[in-house]
Design a protein around this motif. Structure first.
Motif, PDB file in Angstrom:
ATOM      1  N   TYR A   1      90.597  33.444  63.066  1.00 36.47           N
ATOM      2  CA  TYR A   1      90.107  31.453  63.000  1.00 36.47           C
ATOM      3  C   TYR A   1      90.065  31.500  64.141  1.00 36.47           C
ATOM      4  CZ  TYR A   1      91.293  31.489  58.026  1.00 36.47           C
ATOM      5  OH  TYR A   1      91.423  31.689  56.538  1.00 36.47           O
ATOM      6  N   TYR A   2      89.236  30.958  65.064  1.00 33.25           N
ATOM      7  CA  TYR A   2      88.732  30.007  66.091  1.00 33.25           C
ATOM      8  C   TYR A   2      89.339  29.331  66.181  1.00 33.25           C
ATOM      9  CZ  TYR A   2      87.315  34.869  66.944  1.00 33.25           C
ATOM     10  OH  TYR A   2      87.128  36.063  66.669  1.00 33.25           O
ATOM     11  N   CYS A   3      89.462  27.717  67.120  1.00 35.82           N
ATOM     12  CA  CYS A   3      89.232  26.393  67.548  1.00 35.82           C
ATOM     13  C   CYS A   3      88.012  26.827  68.218  1.00 35.82           C
ATOM     14  CB  CYS A   3      90.117  26.455  67.994  1.00 35.82           C
ATOM     15  SG  CYS A   3      90.333  24.823  68.230  1.00 35.82           S
ATOM     16  N   TYR A   4      87.415  25.622  68.053  1.00 29.92           N
ATOM     17  CA  TYR A   4      86.067  25.264  68.504  1.00 29.92           C
ATOM     18  C   TYR A   4      86.192  23.506  69.086  1.00 29.92           C
ATOM     19  CZ  TYR A   4      81.355  23.213  68.828  1.00 29.92           C
ATOM     20  OH  TYR A   4      80.020  22.470  69.121  1.00 29.92           O
ATOM     21  N   GLY A   5      85.237  23.536  69.598  1.00 34.12           N
ATOM     22  CA  GLY A   5      85.737  22.050  70.564  1.00 34.12           C
ATOM     23  C   GLY A   5      83.767  21.597  70.850  1.00 34.12           C
ATOM     24  N   ASN A   6      83.393  20.784  70.928  1.00 34.01           N
ATOM     25  CA  ASN A   6      81.975  19.348  71.446  1.00 34.01           C
ATOM     26  C   ASN A   6      82.708  18.218  72.398  1.00 34.01           C
ATOM     27  OD1 ASN A   6      79.539  17.821  70.858  1.00 34.01           O
ATOM     28  ND2 ASN A   6      79.269  20.089  71.510  1.00 34.01           N
ATOM     29  N   ILE A   7      82.645  18.997  74.152  1.00 24.44           N
ATOM     30  CA  ILE A   7      83.890  18.348  74.655  1.00 24.44           C
ATOM     31  C   ILE A   7      82.847  18.314  75.839  1.00 24.44           C
ATOM     32  CG2 ILE A   7      85.474  18.889  76.613  1.00 24.44           C
ATOM     33  CD1 ILE A   7      86.732  20.303  73.628  1.00 24.44           C
ATOM     34  N   GLN A   8      83.183  17.185  76.246  1.00 28.30           N
ATOM     35  CA  GLN A   8      82.156  16.768  77.597  1.00 28.30           C
ATOM     36  C   GLN A   8      83.542  16.769  79.089  1.00 28.30           C
ATOM     37  OE1 GLN A   8      81.923  12.221  78.264  1.00 28.30           O
ATOM     38  NE2 GLN A   8      79.460  12.380  78.669  1.00 28.30           N
ATOM     39  N   THR A   9      83.008  17.671  79.658  1.00 29.90           N
ATOM     40  CA  THR A   9      84.307  17.151  81.275  1.00 29.90           C
ATOM     41  C   THR A   9      83.819  16.807  81.672  1.00 29.90           C
ATOM     42  OG1 THR A   9      82.409  18.386  82.442  1.00 29.90           O
ATOM     43  CG2 THR A   9      83.589  19.563  80.978  1.00 29.90           C
TER      44      THR A   9
ATOM     45  N   ARG B   1      85.547  30.625  61.299  1.00 32.04           N
ATOM     46  CA  ARG B   1      86.404  32.369  60.401  1.00 32.04           C
ATOM     47  C   ARG B   1      85.549  33.235  61.051  1.00 32.04           C
ATOM     48  NH1 ARG B   1      88.752  31.021  54.839  1.00 32.04           N
ATOM     49  NH2 ARG B   1      86.885  31.653  53.859  1.00 32.04           N
ATOM     50  N   GLN B   2      86.006  34.896  60.970  1.00 31.68           N
ATOM     51  CA  GLN B   2      85.256  35.448  60.965  1.00 31.68           C
ATOM     52  C   GLN B   2      86.367  36.281  59.844  1.00 31.68           C
ATOM     53  OE1 GLN B   2      83.630  36.949  64.688  1.00 31.68           O
ATOM     54  NE2 GLN B   2      82.241  38.878  63.298  1.00 31.68           N
ATOM     55  N   ARG B   3      85.914  36.735  59.164  1.00 29.39           N
ATOM     56  CA  ARG B   3      86.751  37.471  57.779  1.00 29.39           C
ATOM     57  C   ARG B   3      85.977  39.025  58.304  1.00 29.39           C
ATOM     58  NH1 ARG B   3      86.371  34.979  52.388  1.00 29.39           N
ATOM     59  NH2 ARG B   3      84.350  34.255  53.386  1.00 29.39           N
TER      60      ARG B   3
ATOM     61  N   GLY C   1      84.000  42.651  58.783  1.00 27.02           N
ATOM     62  CA  GLY C   1      83.328  42.482  58.183  1.00 27.02           C
ATOM     63  C   GLY C   1      82.525  41.850  58.289  1.00 27.02           C
ATOM     64  N   LYS C   2      82.647  40.344  58.344  1.00 28.96           N
ATOM     65  CA  LYS C   2      81.606  39.298  57.747  1.00 28.96           C
ATOM     66  C   LYS C   2      81.136  38.699  59.672  1.00 28.96           C
ATOM     67  CE  LYS C   2      81.893  39.355  53.551  1.00 28.96           C
ATOM     68  NZ  LYS C   2      80.491  39.817  52.524  1.00 28.96           N
ATOM     69  N   GLY C   3      80.412  37.547  59.365  1.00 28.41           N
ATOM     70  CA  GLY C   3      79.888  36.607  60.118  1.00 28.41           C
ATOM     71  C   GLY C   3      81.023  35.298  60.249  1.00 28.41           C
ATOM     72  N   ARG C   4      80.535  34.972  61.524  1.00 26.59           N
ATOM     73  CA  ARG C   4      81.936  34.174  61.806  1.00 26.59           C
ATOM     74  C   ARG C   4      81.614  32.573  60.992  1.00 26.59           C
ATOM     75  NH1 ARG C   4      83.354  32.149  68.542  1.00 26.59           N
ATOM     76  NH2 ARG C   4      83.825  34.767  68.118  1.00 26.59           N
TER      77      ARG C   4
END
Length: 121
Positions: free
Chosen positions: A93-101, A38-40, A42-45
């Motif tokens: 709010y951001y979704c993140y995935g570490n993915i193999q294609t 998430r990034q609030r 004025g703040k970083g992710r």
């Protein structure tokens, strides 16, 4: 190509609940790790919660006991159940995935475009 699409954000009163969902689609061979950041204002992710494909989870101290991350490996989805929301949880709010294609054996990082959660009375 891989896409992550979030849903479920919105306006909620303090003490309320929201459930965020993220669906990964495209040329996916496997997903190692998924997370919510998430990034609030004025703040970083920052990392909110993460989950490995075996089910191991990790949470930021600020959300422990209030948020629960889960995933469906068969559907390539990850969810974040947020309870007892506070005004300071207001963020994109951001979704993140570490993915193999299917075209590479290299794990790569993918991000959704984000969904806004506003906690306010």
């Amino acid at each position: 190509q891989v896409q992550l699409v979030e849903s479920g954000g919105g306006l909620v009163q303090p003490g309320g609940s929201l459930r965020l969902s993220c669906a990964a689609s495209g040329s996916i061979r496997s997903i190692n790790y998924m997370a919510w950041y998430r990034q609030r204002p004025g703040k970083g992710r920052e990392l909110v919660a993460s989950i490995f494909n075996g089910g191991t989870t990790n949470y930021a101290d600020s959300v422990k006991g209030r948020f629960t991350i889960s995933r469906d490996n068969a559907e390539n989805t990850v969810s974040l159940q947020m309870n007892s929301l506070k005004p300071e949880d207001t963020a994109v709010y951001y979704c993140y995935g570490n993915i193999q294609t299917t075209t590479s054996y290299i794990l790569m990082n993918y991000w959704g475009k984000g969904t806004l959660v506003t906690v306010s009375s």
